[in-house]
Structures are given as structure tokens and as C-alpha cells.
Motif scaffolding. Structure first.
Motif, short mmCIF file in Angstrom:
data_model
loop_
_atom_site.label_atom_id
_atom_site.label_comp_id
_atom_site.label_asym_id
_atom_site.label_seq_id
_atom_site.Cartn_x
_atom_site.Cartn_y
_atom_site.Cartn_z
N CYS A 41 2.14 3.41 -2.54
CA CYS A 41 3.47 3.76 -3.05
C CYS A 41 3.42 4.54 -4.38
O CYS A 41 4.11 5.55 -4.53
N CYS B 150 7.36 -2.90 -3.06
CA CYS B 150 7.02 -2.16 -1.85
C CYS B 150 5.60 -2.52 -1.41
O CYS B 150 4.67 -2.52 -2.21
N LYS C 85 3.17 8.44 -4.58
CA LYS C 85 4.31 9.35 -4.39
C LYS C 85 4.62 10.11 -5.67
O LYS C 85 5.22 11.18 -5.64
N CYS D 69 9.94 0.36 0.16
CA CYS D 69 10.97 1.04 -0.62
C CYS D 69 11.64 2.16 0.17
O CYS D 69 12.70 2.64 -0.21
N CYS E 292 7.16 4.86 3.22
CA CYS E 292 6.21 3.80 2.88
C CYS E 292 6.05 2.82 4.04
O CYS E 292 4.96 2.32 4.30
ZN LIG Z 1 7.06 2.46 -1.49
#
Ligand SMILES: [Zn+2]
Length: 141
Positions: free
Chosen positions: A10, A5, A13, A41, A45
Motif C-alpha cells: 500500500c 489496509c 502507491k 483501502c 489494494c
Molecule cells: Zn491500500
């Protein structure tokens, strides 16, 4: 290309599936990019990335001026659904708003053979095909 990603935040998260490493040295890692979203992803994102890089993207692609679509040539086909004694039925129309035309057409005219085979009754042919149909029906030349 990277399989990961492209949103550098990311790992923030903090999802359970992002935890790696051994006891005492655990960490969150990026998810793999998901083909549906391209380089990210998830839609979240992708949005985060885009908000950070939109100016760079726009400068690379280039800005365009106002676009117009002349109505006189703007034919389209629409599927409207109606309830008929408990059944949901689709009716299909070929439309040109500038000429005030909304004419009912058959499903065979409104859809491609592939759409009919898959029974995707909400789908219609694209605008270019709608224009060709308008010519066939004598509505346009
Ligand atoms: Zn991501």
C-alpha cells in the motif's frame, strides 16, 4: 482485525496523503482500511492482495464443482427502460426463458414497497420473490 489496509505494498502507491514523519525522516505509510472494501483501502489494494493470496483463500474455502440452476424453475423479473416522448419509462416483465414466458407486470408487482418509496425504478424483486409472483399469477404452481 487491523484498521490498516492489508496490502503490504500500500505505501508504494506513494500518494501525497500517505506521507508522514518530520523533515529529513519522511515516509509513506499504509492507508486505513475503508469499510466499503473490507480489509483494504481501495479496490486496487484488494486486487493486489487477492492476486498474492488467492490460492491460500481457495484452499481455505474449498473448491466447488460446476453449479447448475434448472431453467424450469428459474423465474426472474427485469426492468427494461424505453424512451417515451422524451421521458425514460421503465417497463417490468416476469420472465422464464425455458418456458418462453415474458409477461409484462406492474411496477407494484415488480418492486418492493421500499424500492417504490425510494423511487429506485430500476430495481426489481429477487428471483425467489419472482417465483412466488409467478405462482400468484398462475404461471407456475
Ligand atoms: Zn491500500
Amino acid at each position: 482485525m487491523s484498521e490498516w489496509c492489508q496490502n503490504k505494498k500500500c505505501p508504494e502507491k506513494k500518494n501525497q496523503n500517505q506521507i508522514r514523519g518530520s523533515k529529513g525522516a519522511k515516509y509513506y505509510q499504509s492507508n486505513k482500511a475503508y469499510s466499503y472494501y473490507g480489509y483494504w483501502c481501495s479496490m486496487g489494494c484488494r486486487d493486489t492482495w487477492f492476486n498474492e493470496h488467492k490460492d491460500t483463500c481457495m484452499n481455505a474455502v474449498g473448491f466447488i464443482d460446476k453449479q447448475v440452476l434448472p431453467l424450469d424453475d428459474a423465474w426472474f423479473v427485469r426492468a427494461d427502460y424505453t424512451w417515451n416522448s422524451g421521458n425514460c419509462d421503465y417497463l417490468y416483465y416476469i420472465i422464464n426463458k425455458n418456458r418462453g414466458i415474458k409477461q409484462q407486470i406492474t411496477r407494484e408487482q415488480a418492486q418492493t414497497p421500499e424500492d417504490i418509496a425510494r423511487d429506485w425504478d430500476y430495481r426489481t424483486i429477487n428471483d425467489e420473490q419472482a417465483r412466488e409472483l409467478a405462482v400468484q399469477l398462475g404461471l407456475a404452481s
